[in-house]
Design an enzyme around this catalytic site. Structure first.
Site, mmCIF file in Angstrom:
data_model
loop_
_atom_site.group_PDB
_atom_site.id
_atom_site.type_symbol
_atom_site.label_atom_id
_atom_site.label_comp_id
_atom_site.label_asym_id
_atom_site.label_seq_id
_atom_site.Cartn_x
_atom_site.Cartn_y
_atom_site.Cartn_z
ATOM 1 N N SER A 62 5.973 -2.509 11.084
ATOM 2 C CA SER A 62 5.711 -0.843 10.186
ATOM 3 C C SER A 62 6.948 -0.407 11.162
ATOM 4 O O SER A 62 7.794 -0.632 11.826
ATOM 5 C CB SER A 62 4.531 0.314 10.029
ATOM 6 O OG SER A 62 3.930 1.211 10.053
ATOM 7 N N TYR A 75 -1.434 5.570 15.677
ATOM 8 C CA TYR A 75 -0.872 4.191 14.958
ATOM 9 C C TYR A 75 0.843 3.802 15.518
ATOM 10 O O TYR A 75 1.129 3.022 15.733
ATOM 11 C CB TYR A 75 -0.080 4.410 13.578
ATOM 12 C CG TYR A 75 -0.272 3.588 12.602
ATOM 13 C CD1 TYR A 75 -1.135 2.956 12.226
ATOM 14 C CD2 TYR A 75 0.744 4.263 11.717
ATOM 15 C CE1 TYR A 75 -1.067 1.720 11.916
ATOM 16 C CE2 TYR A 75 1.851 3.118 10.760
ATOM 17 C CZ TYR A 75 0.418 1.821 10.955
ATOM 18 O OH TYR A 75 1.008 0.729 9.490
HETATM 19 P P1 NDP Z 1 -4.941 -2.666 2.633
HETATM 20 O O1 NDP Z 1 -5.339 -1.574 3.475
HETATM 21 O O2 NDP Z 1 -4.961 -3.256 1.274
HETATM 22 O O3 NDP Z 1 -4.795 -3.870 4.016
HETATM 23 C C1 NDP Z 1 -5.378 -4.445 4.871
HETATM 24 C C2 NDP Z 1 -6.660 -5.433 5.036
HETATM 25 O O4 NDP Z 1 -7.004 -6.366 6.578
HETATM 26 C C3 NDP Z 1 -7.636 -5.658 4.386
HETATM 27 O O5 NDP Z 1 -7.652 -6.931 4.180
HETATM 28 C C4 NDP Z 1 -8.939 -5.276 5.532
HETATM 29 O O6 NDP Z 1 -9.224 -6.671 4.697
HETATM 30 C C5 NDP Z 1 -8.453 -6.304 6.350
HETATM 31 N N1 NDP Z 1 -8.492 -5.799 7.593
HETATM 32 C C6 NDP Z 1 -9.570 -4.355 7.963
HETATM 33 N N2 NDP Z 1 -9.792 -4.390 8.608
HETATM 34 C C7 NDP Z 1 -10.097 -6.028 9.191
HETATM 35 C C8 NDP Z 1 -11.207 -6.667 10.297
HETATM 36 N N3 NDP Z 1 -11.123 -6.278 11.573
HETATM 37 N N4 NDP Z 1 -10.496 -7.968 10.882
HETATM 38 C C9 NDP Z 1 -10.232 -8.941 9.302
HETATM 39 N N5 NDP Z 1 -9.499 -8.282 7.823
HETATM 40 C C10 NDP Z 1 -9.911 -6.635 8.628
HETATM 41 O O7 NDP Z 1 -3.117 -1.823 3.428
HETATM 42 P P2 NDP Z 1 -1.672 -3.265 3.716
HETATM 43 O O8 NDP Z 1 -2.226 -4.227 2.871
HETATM 44 O O9 NDP Z 1 -1.300 -1.291 3.586
HETATM 45 O O10 NDP Z 1 -1.832 -3.022 4.996
HETATM 46 C C11 NDP Z 1 -1.330 -4.527 5.616
HETATM 47 C C12 NDP Z 1 -0.416 -4.054 6.937
HETATM 48 O O11 NDP Z 1 0.254 -3.461 6.477
HETATM 49 C C13 NDP Z 1 -1.637 -3.701 7.960
HETATM 50 O O12 NDP Z 1 -0.899 -4.174 9.082
HETATM 51 C C14 NDP Z 1 -0.196 -2.092 7.818
HETATM 52 O O13 NDP Z 1 -0.385 -1.355 9.525
HETATM 53 C C15 NDP Z 1 0.868 -2.183 7.475
HETATM 54 N N6 NDP Z 1 1.804 -1.666 6.703
HETATM 55 C C16 NDP Z 1 1.270 -0.653 5.606
HETATM 56 C C17 NDP Z 1 2.033 0.040 5.241
HETATM 57 C C18 NDP Z 1 1.958 0.774 3.833
HETATM 58 O O14 NDP Z 1 2.854 1.087 3.659
HETATM 59 N N7 NDP Z 1 1.212 0.335 3.490
HETATM 60 C C19 NDP Z 1 3.866 0.606 5.711
HETATM 61 C C20 NDP Z 1 3.435 -0.002 6.741
HETATM 62 C C21 NDP Z 1 2.513 -1.126 7.628
HETATM 63 P P3 NDP Z 1 -10.853 -6.129 4.730
HETATM 64 O O15 NDP Z 1 -11.277 -4.601 4.468
HETATM 65 O O16 NDP Z 1 -12.197 -6.947 3.691
HETATM 66 O O17 NDP Z 1 -11.613 -6.961 6.296
#
Ligand code: NDP
Length: 253
Positions: free
Chosen positions: A149, A162
Protein backbone atom coordinates in the site's frame (compact mmCIF):
# COMPACT_ATOMS: atom_id res chain seq x y z
CA UNK A 1 -5.62 -16.86 -30.67
CA UNK A 2 -2.99 -17.49 -28.03
CA UNK A 3 -2.97 -15.39 -24.88
CA UNK A 4 0.01 -14.16 -22.93
CA UNK A 5 -0.56 -16.34 -19.85
CA UNK A 6 -1.81 -19.46 -21.60
CA UNK A 7 -0.76 -22.61 -19.75
CA UNK A 8 0.17 -20.82 -16.54
CA UNK A 9 -1.47 -21.16 -13.12
CA UNK A 10 -2.07 -18.30 -10.70
CA UNK A 11 -3.28 -18.23 -7.10
CA UNK A 12 -4.97 -15.05 -5.88
CA UNK A 13 -5.78 -14.50 -2.21
CA UNK A 14 -8.69 -12.24 -1.33
CA UNK A 15 -10.31 -13.05 -4.67
CA UNK A 16 -13.87 -12.65 -3.38
CA UNK A 17 -13.95 -8.86 -3.76
CA UNK A 18 -12.14 -5.68 -4.78
CA UNK A 19 -8.60 -5.84 -6.09
CA UNK A 20 -8.29 -9.61 -5.78
CA UNK A 21 -11.47 -10.25 -7.77
CA UNK A 22 -10.44 -7.84 -10.55
CA UNK A 23 -6.94 -9.31 -10.64
CA UNK A 24 -8.20 -12.88 -10.89
CA UNK A 25 -10.44 -11.84 -13.78
CA UNK A 26 -7.59 -10.06 -15.55
CA UNK A 27 -5.23 -13.03 -15.20
CA UNK A 28 -7.91 -15.44 -16.40
CA UNK A 29 -8.67 -13.17 -19.33
CA UNK A 30 -5.03 -13.50 -20.40
CA UNK A 31 -5.25 -17.30 -20.26
CA UNK A 32 -4.09 -18.21 -16.74
CA UNK A 33 -5.95 -20.87 -14.78
CA UNK A 34 -6.73 -19.21 -11.47
CA UNK A 35 -7.11 -20.54 -7.94
CA UNK A 36 -9.49 -18.23 -6.08
CA UNK A 37 -8.80 -18.03 -2.35
CA UNK A 38 -10.93 -16.27 0.29
CA UNK A 39 -13.48 -17.15 2.98
CA UNK A 40 -16.76 -16.24 1.22
CA UNK A 41 -17.33 -19.31 -0.92
CA UNK A 42 -20.49 -17.98 -2.61
CA UNK A 43 -18.62 -14.95 -3.94
CA UNK A 44 -15.81 -17.16 -5.23
CA UNK A 45 -18.28 -19.48 -6.94
CA UNK A 46 -19.89 -16.55 -8.74
CA UNK A 47 -16.50 -15.36 -9.93
CA UNK A 48 -15.49 -18.85 -11.03
CA UNK A 49 -18.72 -19.15 -13.04
CA UNK A 50 -17.98 -15.81 -14.72
CA UNK A 51 -14.45 -16.93 -15.60
CA UNK A 52 -15.64 -20.28 -16.89
CA UNK A 53 -18.43 -18.69 -18.95
CA UNK A 54 -15.72 -16.69 -20.72
CA UNK A 55 -13.82 -19.89 -21.51
CA UNK A 56 -11.35 -19.75 -18.62
CA UNK A 57 -10.51 -22.14 -15.80
CA UNK A 58 -10.98 -21.40 -12.10
CA UNK A 59 -10.66 -23.34 -8.86
CA UNK A 60 -12.63 -22.24 -5.81
CA UNK A 61 -10.70 -22.59 -2.57
CA UNK A 62 -12.52 -21.27 0.47
CA UNK A 63 -9.80 -20.83 3.02
CA UNK A 64 -8.88 -18.56 5.88
CA UNK A 65 -5.22 -17.84 5.16
CA UNK A 66 -4.58 -16.78 8.75
CA UNK A 67 -4.87 -20.46 9.62
CA UNK A 68 -1.58 -22.00 8.54
CA UNK A 69 -3.00 -25.39 7.57
CA UNK A 70 -5.67 -23.75 5.40
CA UNK A 71 -3.12 -21.54 3.64
CA UNK A 72 -0.88 -24.54 2.99
CA UNK A 73 -3.79 -26.63 1.84
CA UNK A 74 -4.86 -23.93 -0.65
CA UNK A 75 -1.43 -24.01 -2.26
CA UNK A 76 -1.33 -27.81 -2.21
CA UNK A 77 -4.76 -28.10 -3.83
CA UNK A 78 -3.86 -25.58 -6.51
CA UNK A 79 -0.86 -27.64 -7.57
CA UNK A 80 -2.77 -30.94 -7.26
CA UNK A 81 -5.77 -29.77 -9.28
CA UNK A 82 -4.30 -27.25 -11.71
CA UNK A 83 -0.94 -28.96 -12.11
CA UNK A 84 1.58 -26.28 -11.13
CA UNK A 85 1.97 -22.76 -9.78
CA UNK A 86 3.54 -19.89 -11.76
CA UNK A 87 2.05 -16.79 -10.14
CA UNK A 88 1.00 -15.90 -6.60
CA UNK A 89 -0.84 -12.70 -5.76
CA UNK A 90 -0.79 -12.14 -2.00
CA UNK A 91 -3.64 -9.67 -1.89
CA UNK A 92 -5.89 -10.55 1.07
CA UNK A 93 -5.66 -7.78 3.62
CA UNK A 94 -7.54 -5.75 6.17
CA UNK A 95 -7.18 -2.09 7.14
CA UNK A 96 -8.46 -1.16 10.59
CA UNK A 97 -7.57 2.47 11.14
CA UNK A 98 -7.89 4.65 14.24
CA UNK A 99 -5.75 6.14 16.97
CA UNK A 100 -3.45 3.68 18.71
CA UNK A 101 -4.56 4.97 22.06
CA UNK A 102 -7.48 2.85 23.26
CA UNK A 103 -7.63 0.89 19.99
CA UNK A 104 -9.26 -2.53 20.38
CA UNK A 105 -6.26 -4.86 20.49
CA UNK A 106 -8.24 -7.40 18.44
CA UNK A 107 -8.04 -5.01 15.48
CA UNK A 108 -4.26 -5.03 15.69
CA UNK A 109 -4.27 -8.80 15.92
CA UNK A 110 -6.51 -9.12 12.85
CA UNK A 111 -4.19 -6.93 10.77
CA UNK A 112 -1.02 -8.73 11.83
CA UNK A 113 -2.68 -12.14 11.41
CA UNK A 114 -3.83 -11.46 7.85
CA UNK A 115 -1.54 -8.82 6.34
CA UNK A 116 1.61 -10.42 7.74
CA UNK A 117 1.08 -13.99 8.93
CA UNK A 118 -1.38 -14.99 6.21
CA UNK A 119 0.91 -13.61 3.53
CA UNK A 120 3.86 -15.48 5.04
CA UNK A 121 1.99 -18.79 5.24
CA UNK A 122 0.97 -18.62 1.57
CA UNK A 123 4.44 -17.50 0.51
CA UNK A 124 6.24 -20.24 2.44
CA UNK A 125 4.02 -22.92 0.97
CA UNK A 126 4.20 -21.51 -2.56
CA UNK A 127 7.93 -20.84 -2.96
CA UNK A 128 9.05 -24.39 -3.84
CA UNK A 129 6.40 -24.51 -6.58
CA UNK A 130 7.33 -21.08 -7.95
CA UNK A 131 10.97 -22.15 -8.11
CA UNK A 132 9.98 -25.29 -9.93
CA UNK A 133 7.90 -23.28 -12.43
CA UNK A 134 10.81 -20.89 -12.99
CA UNK A 135 13.10 -23.82 -13.72
CA UNK A 136 10.92 -26.03 -15.80
CA UNK A 137 7.99 -24.16 -17.32
CA UNK A 138 7.93 -22.92 -20.88
CA UNK A 139 8.15 -19.28 -19.73
CA UNK A 140 10.96 -20.16 -17.27
CA UNK A 141 9.96 -17.38 -14.94
CA UNK A 142 7.57 -17.14 -11.97
CA UNK A 143 6.01 -14.23 -10.12
CA UNK A 144 5.18 -13.47 -6.50
CA UNK A 145 3.31 -10.22 -6.09
CA UNK A 146 2.57 -8.81 -2.67
CA UNK A 147 -0.11 -6.17 -2.42
CA UNK A 148 1.27 -3.61 -0.02
CA UNK A 149 0.00 0.00 0.00
CA UNK A 150 1.00 3.63 -0.07
CA UNK A 151 0.71 2.96 3.67
CA UNK A 152 3.74 0.70 3.21
CA UNK A 153 5.76 3.74 2.12
CA UNK A 154 4.31 6.66 4.11
CA UNK A 155 3.19 6.44 7.74
CA UNK A 156 0.35 8.62 9.05
CA UNK A 157 -1.16 9.35 12.41
CA UNK A 158 -4.07 6.98 12.97
CA UNK A 159 -2.82 4.13 10.80
CA UNK A 160 0.17 2.92 12.78
CA UNK A 161 -0.45 -0.81 12.85
CA UNK A 162 -1.67 -0.89 9.24
CA UNK A 163 1.54 1.00 8.39
CA UNK A 164 3.53 -1.55 10.38
CA UNK A 165 2.07 -4.46 8.44
CA UNK A 166 2.42 -2.82 5.02
CA UNK A 167 5.95 -1.49 5.61
CA UNK A 168 6.72 -5.07 6.59
CA UNK A 169 5.24 -6.42 3.37
CA UNK A 170 7.31 -3.99 1.30
CA UNK A 171 10.51 -4.85 3.20
CA UNK A 172 9.94 -8.61 3.06
CA UNK A 173 9.25 -8.37 -0.68
CA UNK A 174 12.52 -6.57 -1.35
CA UNK A 175 14.53 -9.03 0.73
CA UNK A 176 12.91 -12.00 -0.97
CA UNK A 177 13.42 -10.36 -4.37
CA UNK A 178 17.17 -10.21 -3.80
CA UNK A 179 17.23 -13.82 -2.61
CA UNK A 180 15.31 -15.30 -5.53
CA UNK A 181 15.89 -13.10 -8.54
CA UNK A 182 18.85 -15.05 -9.94
CA UNK A 183 16.55 -18.08 -9.99
CA UNK A 184 13.97 -16.16 -12.00
CA UNK A 185 11.30 -15.92 -9.37
CA UNK A 186 10.40 -12.23 -9.64
CA UNK A 187 9.11 -10.69 -6.44
CA UNK A 188 7.24 -7.41 -6.64
CA UNK A 189 5.26 -5.19 -4.35
CA UNK A 190 2.28 -3.26 -5.60
CA UNK A 191 1.39 -0.22 -3.52
CA UNK A 192 -2.04 1.22 -4.24
CA UNK A 193 -3.36 4.54 -3.01
CA UNK A 194 -7.11 4.86 -2.41
CA UNK A 195 -9.10 2.25 -4.33
CA UNK A 196 -12.91 1.97 -4.31
CA UNK A 197 -13.45 -1.41 -2.63
CA UNK A 198 -15.00 -2.94 0.49
CA UNK A 199 -11.80 -2.31 2.46
CA UNK A 200 -13.19 0.61 4.50
CA UNK A 201 -16.38 -1.31 5.36
CA UNK A 202 -14.55 -3.03 8.22
CA UNK A 203 -13.76 0.24 9.98
CA UNK A 204 -15.65 1.33 13.07
CA UNK A 205 -18.41 3.74 11.85
CA UNK A 206 -16.92 6.89 13.36
CA UNK A 207 -13.48 6.06 11.97
CA UNK A 208 -14.93 5.23 8.56
CA UNK A 209 -16.70 8.57 8.36
CA UNK A 210 -13.47 10.39 9.13
CA UNK A 211 -11.38 8.30 6.75
CA UNK A 212 -13.81 8.72 3.86
CA UNK A 213 -13.80 12.52 4.28
CA UNK A 214 -10.21 12.53 3.03
CA UNK A 215 -11.30 11.08 -0.29
CA UNK A 216 -14.77 12.60 -0.59
CA UNK A 217 -13.87 15.06 -3.34
CA UNK A 218 -11.59 12.87 -5.41
CA UNK A 219 -11.95 10.13 -7.95
CA UNK A 220 -10.46 7.04 -6.37
CA UNK A 221 -8.82 4.22 -8.28
CA UNK A 222 -10.88 1.26 -9.48
CA UNK A 223 -9.84 -2.30 -8.65
CA UNK A 224 -9.26 -2.78 -12.38
CA UNK A 225 -6.53 -0.12 -12.28
CA UNK A 226 -4.56 -2.27 -9.86
CA UNK A 227 -5.35 -5.47 -11.75
CA UNK A 228 -3.86 -3.74 -14.79
CA UNK A 229 -0.64 -3.07 -12.90
CA UNK A 230 -0.44 -6.69 -11.78
CA UNK A 231 -1.00 -7.87 -15.34
CA UNK A 232 1.75 -5.56 -16.55
CA UNK A 233 4.21 -7.08 -14.06
CA UNK A 234 3.46 -10.71 -14.85
CA UNK A 235 3.47 -10.27 -18.63
CA UNK A 236 6.96 -8.73 -18.84
CA UNK A 237 9.54 -10.74 -20.75
CA UNK A 238 11.75 -13.05 -18.66
CA UNK A 239 14.63 -10.57 -18.43
CA UNK A 240 12.46 -7.70 -17.09
CA UNK A 241 11.49 -7.54 -13.41
CA UNK A 242 9.22 -4.81 -12.11
CA UNK A 243 10.16 -4.60 -8.44
CA UNK A 244 7.75 -2.05 -7.06
CA UNK A 245 4.75 -0.12 -8.35
CA UNK A 246 3.24 2.77 -6.39
CA UNK A 247 -0.09 3.82 -7.87
CA UNK A 248 -2.13 6.72 -6.53
CA UNK A 249 -5.31 8.35 -7.80
CA UNK A 250 -4.13 11.45 -9.63
CA UNK A 251 -5.83 13.69 -7.09
CA UNK A 252 -4.38 11.96 -4.02
CA UNK A 253 -1.59 14.00 -2.40
P1 NDP B 1 -11.54 -5.91 0.06
O1 NDP B 1 -12.02 -5.79 1.46
O2 NDP B 1 -12.51 -5.74 -1.06
O3 NDP B 1 -10.79 -7.30 -0.15
C1 NDP B 1 -10.13 -7.99 0.89
C2 NDP B 1 -10.11 -9.46 0.51
O4 NDP B 1 -9.39 -10.19 1.51
C3 NDP B 1 -11.49 -10.06 0.41
O5 NDP B 1 -11.56 -10.86 -0.75
C4 NDP B 1 -11.58 -10.93 1.65
O6 NDP B 1 -12.42 -12.04 1.38
C5 NDP B 1 -10.13 -11.36 1.80
N1 NDP B 1 -9.85 -11.84 3.15
C6 NDP B 1 -10.09 -11.19 4.32
N2 NDP B 1 -9.73 -11.98 5.35
C7 NDP B 1 -9.27 -13.14 4.81
C8 NDP B 1 -8.77 -14.35 5.37
N3 NDP B 1 -8.64 -14.49 6.70
N4 NDP B 1 -8.41 -15.35 4.54
C9 NDP B 1 -8.54 -15.20 3.20
N5 NDP B 1 -8.99 -14.08 2.61
C10 NDP B 1 -9.36 -13.07 3.42
O7 NDP B 1 -10.36 -4.84 -0.07
P2 NDP B 1 -9.30 -4.50 -1.21
O8 NDP B 1 -9.57 -5.20 -2.46
O9 NDP B 1 -9.18 -3.04 -1.21
O10 NDP B 1 -7.97 -5.07 -0.53
C11 NDP B 1 -7.04 -5.90 -1.15
C12 NDP B 1 -5.64 -5.51 -0.71
O11 NDP B 1 -5.33 -4.22 -1.19
C13 NDP B 1 -5.43 -5.49 0.80
O12 NDP B 1 -4.20 -6.08 1.11
C14 NDP B 1 -5.37 -4.00 1.11
O13 NDP B 1 -4.61 -3.72 2.25
C15 NDP B 1 -4.72 -3.47 -0.16
N6 NDP B 1 -4.91 -2.05 -0.41
C16 NDP B 1 -6.17 -1.54 -0.63
C17 NDP B 1 -6.32 -0.18 -0.82
C18 NDP B 1 -7.67 0.44 -1.00
O14 NDP B 1 -7.76 1.69 -0.96
N7 NDP B 1 -8.73 -0.30 -1.20
C19 NDP B 1 -5.17 0.73 -0.82
C20 NDP B 1 -3.92 0.08 -0.61
C21 NDP B 1 -3.81 -1.25 -0.43
P3 NDP B 1 -13.30 -12.87 2.45
O15 NDP B 1 -13.90 -11.87 3.37
O16 NDP B 1 -14.28 -13.57 1.57
O17 NDP B 1 -12.36 -13.82 3.11
Amino acid sequence: MSKRLDGSVALVTGASSGIGEATALALAHEGAAVALVARRRNRLEKLAAQIEAAGGRALVLDADVTVREQAEDAVKRTVAELGRLDTVINNAGVMLLGPALDAPIEEWERMVDLNVQGLLYVTHAALPHLLEAAESSERRVADLINVSSVAGRVARSGSGVYNLTKFGVTAFSESLRQELTRRHVRVASVEPGAVETELADHLRPEIKEQAMKRFADMERLKSEDIADAVLYIVTRPRHVAINELLIRPTEQE
